[in-house]
Design an enzyme around this catalytic site. Structure first.
Site, PDB file in Angstrom:
ATOM      1  N   SER A 173       0.860  -1.101  -0.068  1.00 45.92           N
ATOM      2  CA  SER A 173      -0.062  -0.071  -0.074  1.00 45.92           C
ATOM      3  C   SER A 173       0.977   1.303   0.020  1.00 45.92           C
ATOM      4  O   SER A 173       1.678   1.336  -1.031  1.00 45.92           O
ATOM      5  CB  SER A 173      -1.040  -0.127   1.246  1.00 45.92           C
ATOM      6  OG  SER A 173      -2.090   1.036   0.844  1.00 45.92           O
ATOM      7  N   ASP A 210      -8.267  -7.243  -4.394  1.00 45.69           N
ATOM      8  CA  ASP A 210      -8.060  -5.816  -4.095  1.00 45.69           C
ATOM      9  C   ASP A 210      -8.609  -4.916  -5.067  1.00 45.69           C
ATOM     10  O   ASP A 210      -8.137  -4.542  -6.232  1.00 45.69           O
ATOM     11  CB  ASP A 210      -6.465  -5.627  -3.860  1.00 45.69           C
ATOM     12  CG  ASP A 210      -6.036  -4.056  -3.381  1.00 45.69           C
ATOM     13  OD1 ASP A 210      -6.847  -3.448  -3.378  1.00 45.69           O
ATOM     14  OD2 ASP A 210      -4.939  -4.125  -3.241  1.00 45.69           O
ATOM     15  N   HIS A 262      -7.775  -5.405  -0.075  1.00 43.38           N
ATOM     16  CA  HIS A 262      -6.523  -4.715  -0.074  1.00 43.38           C
ATOM     17  C   HIS A 262      -5.905  -4.967   1.190  1.00 43.38           C
ATOM     18  O   HIS A 262      -4.626  -4.952   1.273  1.00 43.38           O
ATOM     19  CB  HIS A 262      -6.815  -2.940  -0.047  1.00 43.38           C
ATOM     20  CG  HIS A 262      -5.577  -2.213   0.117  1.00 43.38           C
ATOM     21  ND1 HIS A 262      -4.659  -2.411  -0.982  1.00 43.38           N
ATOM     22  CD2 HIS A 262      -5.189  -1.319   0.746  1.00 43.38           C
ATOM     23  CE1 HIS A 262      -3.619  -1.447  -0.773  1.00 43.38           C
ATOM     24  NE2 HIS A 262      -3.763  -1.001   0.526  1.00 43.38           N
TER      25      HIS A 262
END
Lengths: 377, 377
Positions: B149, B313, B346
């Site tokens: 991320s 995701d 995610h």
């Protein structure tokens, strides 16, 4: 909310009282509605148009000088819902703020707005009010009931709860129940409204409205209504009113400006409490009522179906429409399913007129033919 | 924020001042960091671990009695980032609130928290501070830099801005730039914080914190971190503490309770202004800097790459990783790409240890071999 609104010259119908799904008896209920086209002598050409979340009874212009409606591209002479052929009815839903009773309505006993003393309503209550309106208009059976998003929930619920009352149902960009993710997005919006100090437990009428919370809620909504691709092609990383990144917390990107505009303008046209009530009605929506299989839900349905979904709609994805289609087919119900290609995401049902029109026009022609055959048989 | 936090016994490093991308000169900068394993004599086994948005320097436990870190499953003896082999460094990012300088830091001149007088920082500024930390530790070149991320944004930026300083980069669940939709979700979160009256233009330290706005912002985030499938399997339409729908605006569904819990607990562990600064840093992130083609961005890169994405995701979808992979390959850069199957959305990079470990362990073994070969050549 601004005083000048499209629905202001809607017709009115009054119900003494109704018993809601919650068991609460509520009344009187005022219903704002509009009609388009002419009801034929045997009253067989009526189509109920159901609006989405923040819509109203004004689905299309009715005369010269009338403002455009929210489905203007779909309703009119020669259009998909052809006013030369059909008699269309659109009413504002129970719990809204566009002429039909909702939390903004005045309690006759106190002279004050109802606020949170307005009862929590469901999609089933919304269609029960629509049914009373049709009875009032003398319509015994609909040729069709149609709508997208929350309108699609009404369209799929109609033949389930009132199996004798409609020949066909057109369900667009909708689902037979709200999923955890759909509930989650709504709950965040409600929390944004309710955590605005101006919300005051819903008792803000005549005072400051909870505009900051409502704007944030609407911004969240708009992200879910657009597809990633349409956001990217419309805004990408374009800057707003500047050549370089600003290195402050003022707006840098066009997409930020768009969301702000959408949030702010919504505050002027929609009531924060109605936002709470209608998101709740959608979240409560589950045709299985947590007990039945979906195929059992459709067991007594007598209506045909047209189901439409859009490729880029990630809020009500095609898979949810396909679940409905499978369950309908399992009951030998005549169902047509079309997945339309669009980059517009969930908003597609409000903008993709050409493809929707072609599909719906053909479908209605077939429904009308079959209705005549059945009547002759 | 609570006083007891994992990062409280991090080591500290101080930088006199740095010049930021905005042109602002800022200092002093305090950096909180932790290390795991032992630096070998030729200092060739160092790996920089970059944390995500709300992470901190405490990536793993360092001794008996130490609390688990945010990547505990990935870091330790025999684990993917094997502390028997590698020397790992993790520092809290610039602008955060976990020991490194950010808006919560006290201005030495006034004795008051900086608040919004802290400058807007970028991912490039964040890695510039990391580079100074590595120089301080005597590390001339990293064996690898890794993160998921926002950590992945740092990992992909490192070889672009410091091409001589890393042998490899492990970029997980990330992108080379923020898209309109990613910016949009962050902007709504920022608006939720800034429209909380307690935010007070960022000057709330020692007073009421803008907890309602920050909780709403975090709720939005959590929806985007989970997949629709994981929300559905975890919560579905399960009710919370009741047998029937409540017909009020209190919580009905488990998913609502989950979001509320996540929002409330976040307020206790994260600073609202840091929320603004770090979302802004991510939104500003664009390796092309709005001018170059992505393939040009990687022209001078000397690092190898491992890129990992997760099937479910939707916040940083695989397509964005694949864009990076294509642009790297166009420059004949050695890049391995793995799309891991996961329902966790995610969040997968924080929970899917088994598959990530296998891929990363194999990759690091190969990088280490190639480094030795290059050194001998």
């Amino acid at each position: 909310m601004s005083a000048e609104q499209n629905f202001s010259d809607s017709q009115k119908f009054r119900i003494e009282a109704i018993t809601l799904r919650s068991g609460v008896r509520f009344g009187p209920v005022e219903v704002a509605y509009e009609t388009y086209g002419t009801l034929n002598p045997d009253k067989s050409n009526a189509i109920l148009i159901c609006h989405a979340f923040t819509g109203d009874a004004h689905a299309a212009a009715r005369h010269a000088g009338d403002g455009p409606g929210w489905w203007e591209g779909m309703i009119g002479p020669g259009k998909a819902f052809d006013t030369d052929k059909y008699f269309l009815i659109c009413s504002n839903v129970l719990g809204s703020c566009k002429g039909t009773s909702g939390p903004m309505s005045v309690n006759p006993a106190t002279g004050q707005p109802l606020g949170l003393s307005f009862p929590v309503v469901t999609i089933q209550d919304i269609i029960a009010v629509e049914k009373l309106l049709l009875e009032h208009l003398g319509i015994r059976r609909l040729l069709s009931v149609a709508g997208g998003s929350m309108g699609g929930m009404q369209a799929v619920a109609w033949p389930v709860y009132f199996p004798e009352l409609t020949h066909s149902s057109i369900v667009i960009a909708a689902s037979y129940r709200h999923t955890a993710q759909q509930i989650a997005f709504h709950e965040v919006g409600r929390q944004a409204v309710m955590s605005d100090p101006d919300w005051q437990g819903g008792d803000y009428y005549g005072k400051a409205v909870p505009k900051r919370g409502l704007a944030v809620a609407r911004m969240i909504g708009h992200i879910t209504y657009m597809s990633e691709a349409s956001m990217e092609s419309k805004f990408g990383r374009k800057l707003v009113g500047k050549e370089e990144l600003g290195y402050t917390f003022a707006k840098d990107f066009e997409v930020e400006g768009y969301l702000e505009y959408r949030g702010q303008s919504f505050v002027d046209r929609f009531d924060a409490n109605s936002y709470l009530y209608l998101t709740k009605a959608m979240d409560y929506f589950d045709l299985t009522e947590g007990k039945k299989k979906l195929s059992e839900v459709f067991r007594d349905v007598k209506s045909d179906f047209l189901v439409i979904s859009f490729t880029s709609d990630w809020l009500y994805p095609s898979s949810q429409s396909q679940d409905m289609v499978r369950a309908l087919k399992a009951n030998d119900i005549d169902v047509s399913y079309v997945e339309l290609k669009s980059d517009y995401g969930h908003d597609a049902f409000l903008v993709e007129f050409e493809d929707q029109s072609r599909v719906i026009r053909n479908y209605l022609t077939r429904v009308e033919k079959e209705r005549v055959l059945k009547t002759q048989a």
